[in-house]
Design an enzyme around this catalytic site. Structure first.
Site, PDB file in Angstrom:
ATOM      1  N   ASN A 116       0.843  -1.135  -0.032  1.00 28.29           N
ATOM      2  CA  ASN A 116       0.104  -0.069   0.088  1.00 28.29           C
ATOM      3  C   ASN A 116       0.838   1.180  -0.084  1.00 28.29           C
ATOM      4  O   ASN A 116       1.999   1.244   0.856  1.00 28.29           O
ATOM      5  CB  ASN A 116      -0.887   0.026   1.100  1.00 28.29           C
ATOM      6  CG  ASN A 116      -1.933  -1.155   1.274  1.00 28.29           C
ATOM      7  OD1 ASN A 116      -2.002  -1.932   0.182  1.00 28.29           O
ATOM      8  ND2 ASN A 116      -2.434  -1.579   2.389  1.00 28.29           N
ATOM      9  N   VAL A 117       0.497   2.381  -0.785  1.00 29.26           N
ATOM     10  CA  VAL A 117       1.137   3.510  -0.673  1.00 29.26           C
ATOM     11  C   VAL A 117       0.702   4.638  -0.141  1.00 29.26           C
ATOM     12  O   VAL A 117       0.681   5.981  -0.249  1.00 29.26           O
ATOM     13  CB  VAL A 117       1.153   3.724  -2.437  1.00 29.26           C
ATOM     14  CG1 VAL A 117       2.030   2.704  -3.190  1.00 29.26           C
ATOM     15  CG2 VAL A 117      -0.132   4.208  -2.935  1.00 29.26           C
ATOM     16  N   HIS A 133       5.700  -0.939  -2.645  1.00 24.13           N
ATOM     17  CA  HIS A 133       5.543  -0.167  -3.776  1.00 24.13           C
ATOM     18  C   HIS A 133       5.517   1.320  -3.537  1.00 24.13           C
ATOM     19  O   HIS A 133       4.836   2.109  -4.461  1.00 24.13           O
ATOM     20  CB  HIS A 133       4.023  -0.705  -4.287  1.00 24.13           C
ATOM     21  CG  HIS A 133       3.975  -1.934  -4.614  1.00 24.13           C
ATOM     22  ND1 HIS A 133       2.613  -2.593  -4.789  1.00 24.13           N
ATOM     23  CD2 HIS A 133       4.844  -2.804  -5.181  1.00 24.13           C
ATOM     24  CE1 HIS A 133       2.838  -3.732  -5.575  1.00 24.13           C
ATOM     25  NE2 HIS A 133       4.055  -4.071  -5.461  1.00 24.13           N
ATOM     26  N   CYS A 141      14.097  10.122  -6.912  1.00 19.60           N
ATOM     27  CA  CYS A 141      14.930  10.459  -8.181  1.00 19.60           C
ATOM     28  C   CYS A 141      15.137   9.238  -8.834  1.00 19.60           C
ATOM     29  O   CYS A 141      15.528   8.128  -8.364  1.00 19.60           O
ATOM     30  CB  CYS A 141      16.176  11.200  -7.661  1.00 19.60           C
ATOM     31  SG  CYS A 141      17.414  11.390  -9.128  1.00 19.60           S
ATOM     32  N   CYS A 168      15.940  16.452  -9.374  1.00 21.64           N
ATOM     33  CA  CYS A 168      16.593  15.966  -7.923  1.00 21.64           C
ATOM     34  C   CYS A 168      17.586  16.996  -7.463  1.00 21.64           C
ATOM     35  O   CYS A 168      18.441  17.701  -8.167  1.00 21.64           O
ATOM     36  CB  CYS A 168      17.340  14.595  -8.150  1.00 21.64           C
ATOM     37  SG  CYS A 168      18.226  13.843  -6.837  1.00 21.64           S
ATOM     38  N   GLU A 240     -11.497 -13.283   0.999  1.00 26.99           N
ATOM     39  CA  GLU A 240     -11.723 -14.390   0.208  1.00 26.99           C
ATOM     40  C   GLU A 240     -10.401 -15.005  -0.005  1.00 26.99           C
ATOM     41  O   GLU A 240      -9.384 -14.780   0.155  1.00 26.99           O
ATOM     42  CB  GLU A 240     -12.267 -13.932  -1.023  1.00 26.99           C
ATOM     43  CG  GLU A 240     -10.894 -12.852  -1.867  1.00 26.99           C
ATOM     44  CD  GLU A 240     -11.753 -12.203  -3.115  1.00 26.99           C
ATOM     45  OE1 GLU A 240     -12.872 -12.516  -3.582  1.00 26.99           O
ATOM     46  OE2 GLU A 240     -10.864 -11.448  -3.704  1.00 26.99           O
TER      47      GLU A 240
END
Ligand code: APR
Length: 275
Positions: A116-117, A133, A141, A168, A240
């Site tokens: 999850n982000v 993730h 960068c 960057c 599930e």
């Protein structure tokens, strides 16, 4: 059904109490009770909008070919990322996140590896987190890997002055969202640490993931291969069954909502620890 769930909660609590190095792996399912839709569940973002998934598969290619176009799309109000980002900003940790943070506080859970982000594990109080993730509140960068907070850059200002993509501050390379797109390599530091944790753990608690996206879905299979020697226990908490269930990678699945099951596991762990 309830009796079976009850006995599986007891079994999970006992396994956790007797574990030496337990880790949790999480996916979008643990955040749905915070109001953030998952991807492949009945109300998932991809389930309801396959075109959005197809577009997401092109995101990294767009970035490589035309970083300015990548940013124009990401910052447009109608992009799926912008819609999800607005949901994420409003979201709060739910009892599932808080339960994992409490297990870490108790010294039982050594860390969380999340797909999850949304940053909700950190906001729930978890400390040892590997964001497999990336995180939607950070930039990274593409050249040197340096990470920045999203608010370190005035993205709308850069856009208005025609100065996208952001550069960057360490090496001048092109900066992208820290979130990892389909086809983009997992940042090497997170990939290595996640592999190490999967090789070291003797219990993996897998919460709210369909376990179909690689290379993350490889992590439970690392444990599954070690399991030959009974090295580790794999427990799923999911609405599930998943391929991990069907392939016998997990020892058992507690079928239900993470926001309900995980706090009950924590209560049972506490009961066992306080006798
Ligand atoms: N409690 C338990 N399970 C839940 C809950 C809940 N409250 N809500 C949903 N689920 C289950 C769904 O039934 C599904 O099996 O969680 C799983 C979520 O699976 P996905 O939607 O596929 O999410 P995830 O596994 O995290 O996806 C992996 O795919 O699109 C990419 O980058 C994206 O990180 C994401 C990756």
């Amino acid at each position: 059904m309830e009796g079976q769930v009850e006995s599986l909660i007891d079994r999970a609590a006992s396994d956790l109490v007797h574990s030496r190095h337990a880790i949790a792996l999480t996916g979008a399912g643990i955040s749905t009770e915070s109001g953030i839709p998952d991807f492949r569940g009945p109300n998932g973002v991809w389930t309801k909008n396959p075109e959005a998934e197809r577009r997401a598969y092109r995101s990294y290619e767009t970035f490589l070919m035309d970083p300015k176009a990548y940013w124009e799309e990401r910052l447009s109000d109608t992009a799926p990322f912008a819609i999800i980002f607005r949901e994420v900003e409003k979201a709060r940790p739910n009892p599932g996140h808080l339960a994992l943070a409490e297990l870490e506080e108790m010294g039982i859970l050594k860390g969380v590896i999340t797909q999850n982000v949304d940053g909700l594990h950190r906001r729930a109080g978890s400390r040892n987190i590997l964001e497999y993730h990336g995180c939607s509140f950070r930039l990274r960068c593409a050249a040197c890997g340096t990470r920045f907070e999203r608010e370190d850059y005035d993205l709308e200002g850069l856009r208005g002055r025609g100065e996208l993509p952001p550069r960057c501050r360490s090496c001048g390379g092109v900066v992208k969202s820290d979130t990892v797109s389909f086809g983009e390599p997992i940042p090497s530091d997170v990939a290595r640490q996640s592999q190490e944790e999967s090789l070291k753990c003797d219990l993996m608690l897998i919460c709210g993931t369909s376990a179909v996206v690689y290379p993350f879905a490889e992590l439970p299979r690392i444990v599954g291969r070690r399991q030959a020697g009974g090295a580790a226990t794999v427990i799923e908490v999911n609405a599930e069954p998943t391929p991990l269930t069907q392939e016998g990678i997990s020892d058992f699945i507690i079928q239900g909502l993470t926001g309900e099951i995980l706090p009950r596991i924590v209560e049972e762990v506490k009961r066992r620890l306080t006798g």
